[in-house]
Design an enzyme around this catalytic site. Structure first.
Site, PDB file in Angstrom:
ATOM      1  N   ILE A 180       0.816  -1.217   0.000  1.00 41.35           N
ATOM      2  CA  ILE A 180       0.000   0.000   0.000  1.00 41.35           C
ATOM      3  C   ILE A 180       0.855   1.274   0.000  1.00 41.35           C
ATOM      4  O   ILE A 180       0.399   2.330  -0.447  1.00 41.35           O
ATOM      5  CB  ILE A 180      -1.009  -0.012   1.174  1.00 41.35           C
ATOM      6  N   ASN A 185      -3.158   1.603  15.670  1.00 34.64           N
ATOM      7  CA  ASN A 185      -3.687   1.218  16.992  1.00 34.64           C
ATOM      8  C   ASN A 185      -4.097   2.491  17.719  1.00 34.64           C
ATOM      9  O   ASN A 185      -3.816   3.597  17.257  1.00 34.64           O
ATOM     10  CB  ASN A 185      -2.656   0.399  17.772  1.00 34.64           C
ATOM     11  N   GLY A 236       3.496  -4.476  11.041  1.00 36.35           N
ATOM     12  CA  GLY A 236       2.613  -4.686   9.889  1.00 36.35           C
ATOM     13  C   GLY A 236       2.547  -3.489   8.957  1.00 36.35           C
ATOM     14  O   GLY A 236       3.556  -2.826   8.700  1.00 36.35           O
ATOM     15  N   ASP A 266       1.170  -0.629   9.446  1.00 30.90           N
ATOM     16  CA  ASP A 266       1.444   0.595  10.208  1.00 30.90           C
ATOM     17  C   ASP A 266       2.953   0.883  10.199  1.00 30.90           C
ATOM     18  O   ASP A 266       3.389   2.015   9.902  1.00 30.90           O
ATOM     19  CB  ASP A 266       0.935   0.381  11.653  1.00 30.90           C
ATOM     20  N   SER A 313      -7.325  -5.198  10.358  1.00 29.78           N
ATOM     21  CA  SER A 313      -7.524  -6.176  11.451  1.00 29.78           C
ATOM     22  C   SER A 313      -7.184  -7.625  11.108  1.00 29.78           C
ATOM     23  O   SER A 313      -7.310  -8.493  11.966  1.00 29.78           O
ATOM     24  CB  SER A 313      -8.976  -6.151  11.987  1.00 29.78           C
ATOM     25  N   THR A 314      -6.766  -7.888   9.857  1.00 29.56           N
ATOM     26  CA  THR A 314      -6.568  -9.307   9.503  1.00 29.56           C
ATOM     27  C   THR A 314      -5.137  -9.802   9.743  1.00 29.56           C
ATOM     28  O   THR A 314      -4.811 -10.932   9.389  1.00 29.56           O
ATOM     29  CB  THR A 314      -6.963  -9.602   8.036  1.00 29.56           C
ATOM     30  N   GLY A 315      -4.300  -8.946  10.337  1.00 34.75           N
ATOM     31  CA  GLY A 315      -2.933  -9.362  10.658  1.00 34.75           C
ATOM     32  C   GLY A 315      -2.819  -9.652  12.138  1.00 34.75           C
ATOM     33  O   GLY A 315      -3.450 -10.590  12.655  1.00 34.75           O
ATOM     34  N   TYR A 357      -4.228  -8.358  14.572  1.00 30.87           N
ATOM     35  CA  TYR A 357      -5.505  -8.328  15.291  1.00 30.87           C
ATOM     36  C   TYR A 357      -6.403  -9.542  15.029  1.00 30.87           C
ATOM     37  O   TYR A 357      -7.507  -9.638  15.587  1.00 30.87           O
ATOM     38  CB  TYR A 357      -6.247  -7.003  15.008  1.00 30.87           C
TER      39      TYR A 357
HETATM   40  N1  AR6 Z   1       0.732  -3.071   2.328  1.00 33.41           N
HETATM   41  C1  AR6 Z   1      -0.511  -3.606   2.386  1.00 33.41           C
HETATM   42  N2  AR6 Z   1      -0.897  -4.482   3.329  1.00 33.41           N
HETATM   43  C2  AR6 Z   1       0.007  -4.845   4.252  1.00 33.41           C
HETATM   44  C3  AR6 Z   1       1.333  -4.346   4.288  1.00 33.41           C
HETATM   45  C4  AR6 Z   1       1.688  -3.413   3.257  1.00 33.41           C
HETATM   46  N3  AR6 Z   1       2.907  -2.877   3.182  1.00 33.41           N
HETATM   47  N4  AR6 Z   1       1.980  -4.916   5.337  1.00 33.41           N
HETATM   48  C5  AR6 Z   1       1.098  -5.742   5.954  1.00 33.41           C
HETATM   49  N5  AR6 Z   1      -0.087  -5.723   5.289  1.00 33.41           N
HETATM   50  P1  AR6 Z   1      -1.636  -5.618  10.367  1.00 33.41           P
HETATM   51  P2  AR6 Z   1      -4.018  -5.230  12.071  1.00 33.41           P
HETATM   52  C6  AR6 Z   1      -1.337  -6.439   5.572  1.00 33.41           C
HETATM   53  O1  AR6 Z   1      -1.068  -6.600  11.312  1.00 33.41           O
HETATM   54  O2  AR6 Z   1      -4.335  -6.678  12.024  1.00 33.41           O
HETATM   55  C7  AR6 Z   1       0.180  -2.900  13.994  1.00 33.41           C
HETATM   56  O3  AR6 Z   1       1.257  -3.176  14.828  1.00 33.41           O
HETATM   57  C8  AR6 Z   1      -1.279  -7.709   6.384  1.00 33.41           C
HETATM   58  O4  AR6 Z   1      -0.919  -8.812   5.552  1.00 33.41           O
HETATM   59  O5  AR6 Z   1      -0.741  -4.606   9.750  1.00 33.41           O
HETATM   60  O6  AR6 Z   1      -5.114  -4.245  11.867  1.00 33.41           O
HETATM   61  C9  AR6 Z   1      -0.643  -1.701  14.473  1.00 33.41           C
HETATM   62  O7  AR6 Z   1       0.156  -0.727  15.084  1.00 33.41           O
HETATM   63  C10 AR6 Z   1      -2.707  -7.819   6.882  1.00 33.41           C
HETATM   64  O8  AR6 Z   1      -3.532  -8.477   5.915  1.00 33.41           O
HETATM   65  O9  AR6 Z   1      -2.849  -4.765  11.056  1.00 33.41           O
HETATM   66  C11 AR6 Z   1      -1.616  -2.324  15.420  1.00 33.41           C
HETATM   67  O10 AR6 Z   1      -1.042  -2.476  16.698  1.00 33.41           O
HETATM   68  C12 AR6 Z   1      -3.184  -6.372   6.982  1.00 33.41           C
HETATM   69  O11 AR6 Z   1      -2.166  -5.589   6.345  1.00 33.41           O
HETATM   70  C13 AR6 Z   1      -1.881  -3.686  14.813  1.00 33.41           C
HETATM   71  O12 AR6 Z   1      -0.730  -3.987  14.051  1.00 33.41           O
HETATM   72  C14 AR6 Z   1      -3.370  -5.895   8.393  1.00 33.41           C
HETATM   73  O13 AR6 Z   1      -2.377  -6.447   9.238  1.00 33.41           O
HETATM   74  C15 AR6 Z   1      -3.068  -3.665  13.908  1.00 33.41           C
HETATM   75  O14 AR6 Z   1      -3.355  -4.973  13.482  1.00 33.41           O
END
Ligand code: AR6
Length: 174
Positions: A13, A26, A34, A36, A123-125, A127
């Site tokens: 992204i 968060n 992730g 973020d 939320s699919t990582g 969380y």
């Molecule tokens: N581009 C697009 N999608 C991505 C990328 C990227 N560069 N990197 C990861 N994803 P997550 P959450 C996808 O864990 O579950 C953080 O520490 C990943 O494969 O990033 O909402 C925050 O600070 C997954 O499908 O976010 C919060 O503490 C999706 O992004 C917490 O994680 C979301 O995964 C939020 O958890």
């Protein structure tokens, strides 16, 4: 047709050339792992500076809410930070909170005259929200929102993993 405005992409992204990319943040808004982590790393310190100002003003961001900052060095104009729900079995209002993330992000985009928006799979990582249910909530909520406005021209779902990419492809071609 609202579905003509929705596209599914497999990729990173931080590379998207759109008016706003959405961050799965968060409640502290102080960064994390992730997507973020990737957004703050590539976008640079200007994003965190804006986040600090928001925290000073309103003390973070509640689950389901959204806030907007500069995109720093990213090709997008803005980053919209939203906080997805942590999956806790599905009986704690996770579904509605996730829908609010998409709704509130789109409303904020609209307020800032953004016409093109890219979403990650919130939320699919870390969380742990089940991917299939999350994809269904995301696509339904976005479709519903687009039906109520002409101002948003394009919504991209940027999937990082193959499983999410296939789920979104299947849902949007059905
Ligand atoms: N581009 C697009 N999608 C991505 C990328 C990227 N560069 N990197 C990861 N994803 P997550 P959450 C996808 O864990 O579950 C953080 O520490 C990943 O494969 O990033 O909402 C925050 O600070 C997954 O499908 O976010 C919060 O503490 C999706 O992004 C917490 O994680 C979301 O995964 C939020 O958890």
């Amino acid at each position: 047709m609202v579905t003509d405005k929705i596209e599914v992409i497999k990729g990173d992204i931080t590379k998207m050339v759109v008016d706003a990319i959405v961050n799965a943040a968060n409640t502290s808004l102080m960064g994390g792992g992730g997507v973020d982590g990737a957004i703050h790393r590539v976008g640079g310190p200007a994003i965190l500076e804006d986040c600090r100002k928001i925290v000073a003003r309103q003390g973070g961001c509640k689950t389901g809410d959204a806030v907007i900052t500069t995109a720093g060095n990213l090709p997008a104009k803005y980053v919209i930070h939203t906080v997805g729900p942590i999956w806790n079995g599905g009986n704690s209002g996770e579904q509605e909170k996730l829908a609010n993330c998409y709704r509130n992000s789109l409303a904020l985009a609209l307020e800032h005259n953004c016409h093109t928006i890219a979403f990650p799979n919130i939320s699919t990582g870390v969380y742990r929200f089940p991917k299939k249910e999350a994809a269904s909530i995301a696509t339904n909520t976005v479709k519903q929102f687009l039906a109520g406005t002409d101002s948003i021209k394009s919504v991209l779902f940027v999937c990082f993993d193959e499983e999410n990419y296939q789920l979104y492809k299947d849902l949007l071609s059905a």
